[in-house]
Design a protein around this motif. Structure first.
Motif, PDB file in Angstrom:
ATOM      1  N   LEU A  20      28.341  27.898   5.106  1.00 37.93           N
ATOM      2  CA  LEU A  20      28.768  26.505   5.178  1.00 37.93           C
ATOM      3  C   LEU A  20      28.036  25.783   6.314  1.00 37.93           C
ATOM      4  O   LEU A  20      27.573  24.654   6.146  1.00 37.93           O
ATOM      5  N   LEU A  21      27.899  26.462   7.459  1.00 44.80           N
ATOM      6  CA  LEU A  21      27.157  25.870   8.577  1.00 44.80           C
ATOM      7  C   LEU A  21      25.680  25.704   8.247  1.00 44.80           C
ATOM      8  O   LEU A  21      25.069  24.690   8.600  1.00 44.80           O
ATOM      9  N   GLY A  27      21.856  19.837   5.089  1.00 45.46           N
ATOM     10  CA  GLY A  27      22.330  18.637   4.408  1.00 45.46           C
ATOM     11  C   GLY A  27      22.712  18.848   2.962  1.00 45.46           C
ATOM     12  O   GLY A  27      22.620  17.926   2.155  1.00 45.46           O
ATOM     13  N   LYS A  28      23.170  20.041   2.611  1.00 46.58           N
ATOM     14  CA  LYS A  28      23.501  20.361   1.223  1.00 46.58           C
ATOM     15  C   LYS A  28      25.003  20.334   0.935  1.00 46.58           C
ATOM     16  O   LYS A  28      25.428  20.769  -0.120  1.00 46.58           O
ATOM     17  N   LEU A  29      25.801  19.843   1.862  1.00 47.50           N
ATOM     18  CA  LEU A  29      27.256  19.877   1.678  1.00 47.50           C
ATOM     19  C   LEU A  29      27.767  18.620   0.992  1.00 47.50           C
ATOM     20  O   LEU A  29      27.174  17.542   1.108  1.00 47.50           O
ATOM     21  N   SER A  30      28.899  18.785   0.334  1.00 49.95           N
ATOM     22  CA  SER A  30      29.583  17.618  -0.218  1.00 49.95           C
ATOM     23  C   SER A  30      30.217  16.849   0.939  1.00 49.95           C
ATOM     24  O   SER A  30      30.328  17.351   2.062  1.00 49.95           O
ATOM     25  N   GLN A  34      31.384  18.427   4.488  1.00 49.90           N
ATOM     26  CA  GLN A  34      30.695  17.911   5.663  1.00 49.90           C
ATOM     27  C   GLN A  34      31.704  17.359   6.667  1.00 49.90           C
ATOM     28  O   GLN A  34      31.580  17.593   7.870  1.00 49.90           O
ATOM     29  N   HIS A  35      32.723  16.689   6.164  1.00 52.11           N
ATOM     30  CA  HIS A  35      33.776  16.157   7.041  1.00 52.11           C
ATOM     31  C   HIS A  35      34.549  17.296   7.722  1.00 52.11           C
ATOM     32  O   HIS A  35      34.864  17.214   8.918  1.00 52.11           O
ATOM     33  N   ALA A  36      34.825  18.373   6.975  1.00 56.31           N
ATOM     34  CA  ALA A  36      35.533  19.525   7.550  1.00 56.31           C
ATOM     35  C   ALA A  36      34.708  20.171   8.666  1.00 56.31           C
ATOM     36  O   ALA A  36      35.242  20.537   9.720  1.00 56.31           O
ATOM     37  N   VAL A  37      33.405  20.296   8.454  1.00 58.70           N
ATOM     38  CA  VAL A  37      32.530  20.881   9.477  1.00 58.70           C
ATOM     39  C   VAL A  37      32.494  19.975  10.703  1.00 58.70           C
ATOM     40  O   VAL A  37      32.570  20.455  11.845  1.00 58.70           O
ATOM     41  N   GLU A  38      32.409  18.685  10.495  1.00 54.50           N
ATOM     42  CA  GLU A  38      32.370  17.754  11.628  1.00 54.50           C
ATOM     43  C   GLU A  38      33.667  17.772  12.416  1.00 54.50           C
ATOM     44  O   GLU A  38      33.656  17.657  13.645  1.00 54.50           O
TER      45      GLU A  38
END
Length: 122
Positions: A20-21, A27-30, A34-38
């Motif tokens: 996921l990281l 830049g391949k995340l939905s 991406q919001h969850a990672v941020e």
């Protein structure tokens, strides 16, 4: 390069999946992922700083060269440190042991001679 980054992340806290990281960096995340990672990065300042540093490298070849140079510098530093430590070992310096034994023998002989002379003078 992708394998190197996965290896770096292998010791992470596993709060987020390593893949996921990696997808976030590329830049391949939905939007939701991406919001969850941020959100996670907002709570983990060290990881956020590291990720910011990685993202500043626009050219991935430049990043790979930088990592290679860091590894070479680290190996060189560790080799120099090991060589200094090996120099300090006494096992490689037998003359040091011989000199210590010789000095101790001289001190003992001098002590015995002085004691013998002091007993004879009485």
């Amino acid at each position: 390069m992708k394998n190197n980054l996965i290896n770096i992340l292998a010791n992470s806290t596993k709060e987020l999946d390593n893949q996921l990281l990696m997808d976030y960096v590329s830049g391949k995340l939905s939007d939701s992922d991406q919001h969850a990672v941020e959100e996670w990065l907002a709570d983990n300042q060290f990881a956020a700083d590291a990720l910011d540093g990685l993202q500043e490298f626009g050219n991935k070849d430049q990043l790979q060269e930088y990592v290679r140079q860091l590894n070479l510098d680290l190996k060189s530093f560790l080799l120099q440190k090991k060589q200094r430590r090996e120099k300090r070992k006494w096992k490689d310096h037998p003359w040091t042991y011989i000199a210590i034994v010789f000095i101790l023998c001289l001190v003992i002989i001098t002590y015995l001679l002085l004691r013998l002379l002091s007993e004879n003078s009485r």
